[in-house]
Design an enzyme around this catalytic site. Structure first.
Site, PDB file in Angstrom:
ATOM      1  N   GLY A   1       0.806  -1.210   0.000  1.00  0.00           N
ATOM      2  CA  GLY A   1       0.000   0.000   0.000  1.00  0.00           C
ATOM      3  C   GLY A   1       0.840   1.261   0.000  1.00  0.00           C
ATOM      4  O   GLY A   1       0.540   2.224  -0.711  1.00  0.00           O
TER       5      GLY A   1
ATOM      6  N   SER B   1      -5.153 -12.889  -3.105  1.00  0.00           N
ATOM      7  CA  SER B   1      -3.981 -13.755  -3.049  1.00  0.00           C
ATOM      8  C   SER B   1      -4.252 -15.017  -3.866  1.00  0.00           C
ATOM      9  O   SER B   1      -5.397 -15.428  -4.051  1.00  0.00           O
ATOM     10  CB  SER B   1      -3.684 -14.139  -1.596  1.00  0.00           C
ATOM     11  OG  SER B   1      -2.648 -15.104  -1.527  1.00  0.00           O
TER      12      SER B   1
ATOM     13  N   TYR C   1      -6.437 -17.045   6.679  1.00  0.00           N
ATOM     14  CA  TYR C   1      -5.994 -16.109   5.645  1.00  0.00           C
ATOM     15  C   TYR C   1      -6.573 -16.476   4.283  1.00  0.00           C
ATOM     16  O   TYR C   1      -7.127 -15.624   3.574  1.00  0.00           O
ATOM     17  CB  TYR C   1      -4.466 -16.090   5.589  1.00  0.00           C
ATOM     18  CG  TYR C   1      -3.894 -15.225   4.496  1.00  0.00           C
ATOM     19  CD1 TYR C   1      -3.811 -13.846   4.653  1.00  0.00           C
ATOM     20  CD2 TYR C   1      -3.442 -15.779   3.300  1.00  0.00           C
ATOM     21  CE1 TYR C   1      -3.286 -13.038   3.652  1.00  0.00           C
ATOM     22  CE2 TYR C   1      -2.919 -14.985   2.289  1.00  0.00           C
ATOM     23  CZ  TYR C   1      -2.845 -13.615   2.475  1.00  0.00           C
ATOM     24  OH  TYR C   1      -2.337 -12.826   1.470  1.00  0.00           O
TER      25      TYR C   1
END
Length: 278
Positions: free
Chosen positions: A18, A141, A164
């Site tokens: 980011g 991802s 995740y």
């Protein structure tokens, strides 16, 4: 549109991908709304960007995604602005070593990595549709795992990798639903795996680095601003190429179930009908 004419929100802008993306887009002259949970890091980021890029069209918004009220408040503050052209849902945590709960009692990774994406996407849809060419980029991802709707919070068996990977798949499932909703409304909504194991704080100490942050930035920035992708929507990219996501992402019943769960957990409804662009 040129990036100089666009207003872009980047969540999770104080570290890693980011932060590097903020540098790239600030250099290009974009108006940036940068998000993080630490006000001091936000002030440092703004000073750094202004000094290094000369761009003064930068603001910082603080919100801790471990609290649903703060996610909602961020969405409402941005929604009250005059313009938003691009939403980059980048904020997230990686593979945790031990189970953690959010302030709302939810599995932390699911809330930070997915529910924040859901909430902001819903709250900012009306503003995005008013843009001449709106875009949503969900930083997901290649690590994806199916959701067990009987145990989304992993109360029976918590595993950091599962936490995740299921949150990242949920982002892609949301991407497909959001894109279908806004098809024909001038908003391109896509998800991507930017690069594998970049040297960021969620990778270091857990995995061997395989890619550079610059590679991830290039692939993400392409979805933000490449004119050739202005009408590409509802696509999952593995780096720069369209790819096939986990098969659950294409299960319409599972996606519908995920939206219902997301609304139940956040109190924020998924937009039922496409808003009319002003």
């Amino acid at each position: 549109m040129s990036l100089r004419d666009q207003t872009i929100l980047i969540t999770g802008a104080t570290d890693g991908l980011g932060r590097a993306l903020a540098h790239r887009l600030a250099t290009e002259g974009a108006t940036l709304i940068l998000h993080g949970r630490n006000p001091a890091k936000g002030r440092d980021l703004l000073a750094e960007l202004r000094d290094q890029t000369g761009n003064e069209r930068l603001t910082f918004e603080t919100a801790d995604f471990a609290e649903l009220d703060q996610i909602r408040a961020l969405g409402e503050r941005v929604a009250a602005r005059d313009r938003l052209d691009v939403l980059v849902n980048n904020a997230g945590i990686g593979v945790e070593r031990a189970p953690q709960r959010s302030a709302d009692g939810l599995e932390l990774t699911f809330q930070v990595d997915y529910l924040a994406t859901y909430a902001l996407s819903c709250l900012l849809t009306p503003l995005l549709t008013r843009s001449p060419r709106g875009r949503v980029v969900n930083v997901s991802s290649a690590g994806q795992a199916p959701l067990d709707f009987q145990d989304v919070m992993l109360e029976r068996h918590w595993d950091g990798v599962q936490a995740y990977c299921q949150a990242k798949l949920a982002q892609i499932m949301l991407t497909f639903e959001h894109a279908d909703l806004l098809r024909g409304q001038g908003v391109a909504i896509n998800a991507l795996h930017p690069a594998s194991y970049m040297p960021t704080k969620i990778v270091k100490g857990l995995f061997a680095v395989q890619s550079t942050v610059e590679e991830g930035v290039t692939n993400t920035a392409r979805l933000v601003g490449d004119p050739a992708l202005a009408e590409v929507t509802g696509t999952y990219f593995n780096r720069a190429r369209p790819a096939r996501a986990h098969h659950q992402a294409y299960d319409e019943k599972a996606r519908t179930r995920l939206l219902a769960l997301s609304e139940e957990l956040t109190g924020i409804p998924f937009p039922a009908t496409p808003p009319l662009a002003a």
